[in-house]
Design an enzyme around this catalytic site. Structure first.
Site, PDB file in Angstrom:
ATOM      1  N   LYS A 194     -14.327  68.109  90.581  1.00 24.24           N
ATOM      2  CA  LYS A 194     -15.620  67.524  90.227  1.00 24.24           C
ATOM      3  C   LYS A 194     -16.284  68.407  89.174  1.00 24.24           C
ATOM      4  O   LYS A 194     -16.582  69.576  89.429  1.00 24.24           O
ATOM      5  CB  LYS A 194     -16.501  67.408  91.464  1.00 24.24           C
ATOM      6  N   LYS A 247     -13.573  63.503  89.289  1.00 23.89           N
ATOM      7  CA  LYS A 247     -14.894  62.970  88.933  1.00 23.89           C
ATOM      8  C   LYS A 247     -15.476  63.788  87.796  1.00 23.89           C
ATOM      9  O   LYS A 247     -15.551  65.022  87.926  1.00 23.89           O
ATOM     10  CB  LYS A 247     -15.815  63.024  90.156  1.00 23.89           C
TER      11      LYS A 247
END
Length: 325
Positions: A194, A247
Site C-alpha cells: 500500500k 493499492k
C-alpha cells in the site's frame, strides 16, 4: 519470397476476437466497497465520488440488493463511526458500525462474501491508522487494537479480514488473534503493498479519515519503490496472509505484475477512489466514453496479473458486462 505475417486474420470480427481474447473480466472478479454510517434514513452522496454513497443501516439493504442483482458476489464494508477517540476504540466495539453492518448483510444474504476493512483511520480523531504518542504513530501498541478489531469483525460474521493499516507485523498479530479466538478458517487479504499515494483523496472524504497532522509516509510505501514491494509481500506471506493486495492499482500495474510473477497467492488490485473520480469527472464532461474506459481499465488490471479487483465501478461494470454477453 516469404510473405509478411497477417496478424489481422484473428481480428476480423467479434466472434474471432472473443475466441482468442487472452484476459476476461467478470463480475466474479469484483469486490464492491460499501460505506456504512450511523444515523437513520441516510443515503448521502460523497461529493468527490459521484455514485458512491454513505448508507445508514436502515438503508444499507438498498445498496446491497442492487449489488447482488448486478451479479456482485463479494463486498467490503467500511464504517464511519459517530464518535472517535485517540485509540480508535470504536473499531473493535461489538456494536460498532461495521460489526452491525456485517451482521445485517450476512443475515440478508448468507452466501454473499463479506469482507471487513481492518484499519483505525476512520475511528481515530487524528485520522492515522494506528495509535499516536508524542506525535508519532507507534507500531506495536497499534497491533493489539487491530487484532481485537479483526476478531470482533469475525464474530460479527465477516468471511474475510482485509487489514489495510501497514503496521509492521499486522498480519501475524491478526492471524494469531483469529486463531486463538477459534477463527482458524477466516482468511486474511493483506493490503501488503500500500503506497502513500495522492490517489486516496476522495476516499478520505468518504471515510472521514484525513490525517489531522502530518501524513502517512512513515508507514505507507514510497511510490518510487518497487523492490520494497516484494519485501513487504514476502513478509506478509510468511506471517500467514492468504491473499495479497496492491493499492493503488492503475499507477502500479508493474507492481501487480511483479507480485504475480513472485508469489502463488491470489493477487487483488484496489482501483482506488482517485482513479474512480477522474474517470467520473472526465465522463461528466463528455471527454471519454465511460463504459469503454472503465472496462479497458479493469481489463488492464487483470492483464497485469490481478485475480480480483476492488472497485467502485463494480455495479456499473457488472451490468455492462451482462449487457454485452
Amino acid at each position: 519470397m516469404k510473405s509478411f505475417r497477417r496478424h489481422r486474420r484473428l481480428r476480423q470480427n467479434r466472434g474471432i476476437r472473443r475466441m482468442v481474447r487472452e484476459h476476461h473480466v467478470s463480475p466474479d472478479d469484483f469486490i464492491y466497497p460499501i460505506f456504512a454510517v450511523e444515523g437513520k434514513g441516510l443515503k448521502t452522496e460523497v461529493p468527490s465520488m459521484p455514485g458512491v454513497f454513505h448508507f445508514s443501516l436502515d438503508r444499507l439493504n438498498e445498496e446491497v440488493d442492487e449489488a447482488v442483482e448486478a451479479g456482485i458476489s463479494s463486498v467490503i464494508l467500511f464504517g464511519v463511526p459517530e464518535d472517535k477517540d485517540a485509540c480508535g476504540s470504536a473499531a473493535q466495539a461489538e456494536d460498532g458500525i461495521v460489526q452491525r453492518a456485517i451482521a445485517q448483510v450476512k443475515e440478508r444474504y448468507p452466501d454473499l462474501y463479506v469482507m471487513a476493512d481492518t484499519c483505525l483511520c476512520q475511528y481515530t480523531d487524528h485520522g492515522h491508522c494506528g495509535v499516536v504518542k508524542d506525535g508519532q504513530v507507534v507500531n506495536d501498541e497499534s497491533l493489539h487494537i487491530l487484532a481485537q478489531t479483526a476478531v470482533s469483525q469475525a464474530q460479527a460474521g465477516a468471511d474475510m479480514i482485509a487489514p489495510s493499516n501497514m503496521m509492521d507485523g499486522f498480519v501475524l498479530a491478526i492471524r494469531e488473534a483469529l486463531d486463538r479466538a477459534g477463527y482458524t478458517q477466516i482468511p486474511i487479504l493483506s493490503y501488503a503493498v500500500k503506497y502513500a499515494s495522492a490517489f486516496y483523496g476522495p476516499f478520505r472524504d468518504a471515510a472521514h479519515s484525513t490525517p489531522q497532522f502530518g501524513d502517512r509516509r512513515t508507514y505507507q510505501m514510497d511510490p518510487a519503490n518497487a523492490r520494497e514491494a516484494l519485501k513487504e509481500a514476502e513478509t506478509d506471506v510468511d506471517e500467514g496472509a492468504d491473499m495479497l493486495m496492491v493499492k493503488p492499482g492503475m499507477a502500479y500495474m508493474d507492481i501487480i505484475h511483479r507480485l504475480r510473477e513472485s508469489f502463488h497467492l491470489p493477487i487483488a488490485a484496489y482501483n482506488v477512489s482517485g482513479e474512480y473520480a477522474m474517470v467520473k469527472a472526465a465522463a461528466a464532461k463528455g471527454w471519454i466514453d465511460e463504459q469503454a474506459v472503465v472496462l479497458e481499465m479493469l481489463t488492464g488490471l487483470k492483464r497485469a496479473g490481478a485475480d480480483l479487483i476492488l472497485t467502485y465501478h463494480a455495479k456499473e461494470a457488472a451490468r455492462w458486462l451482462k449487457e454485452g454477453e
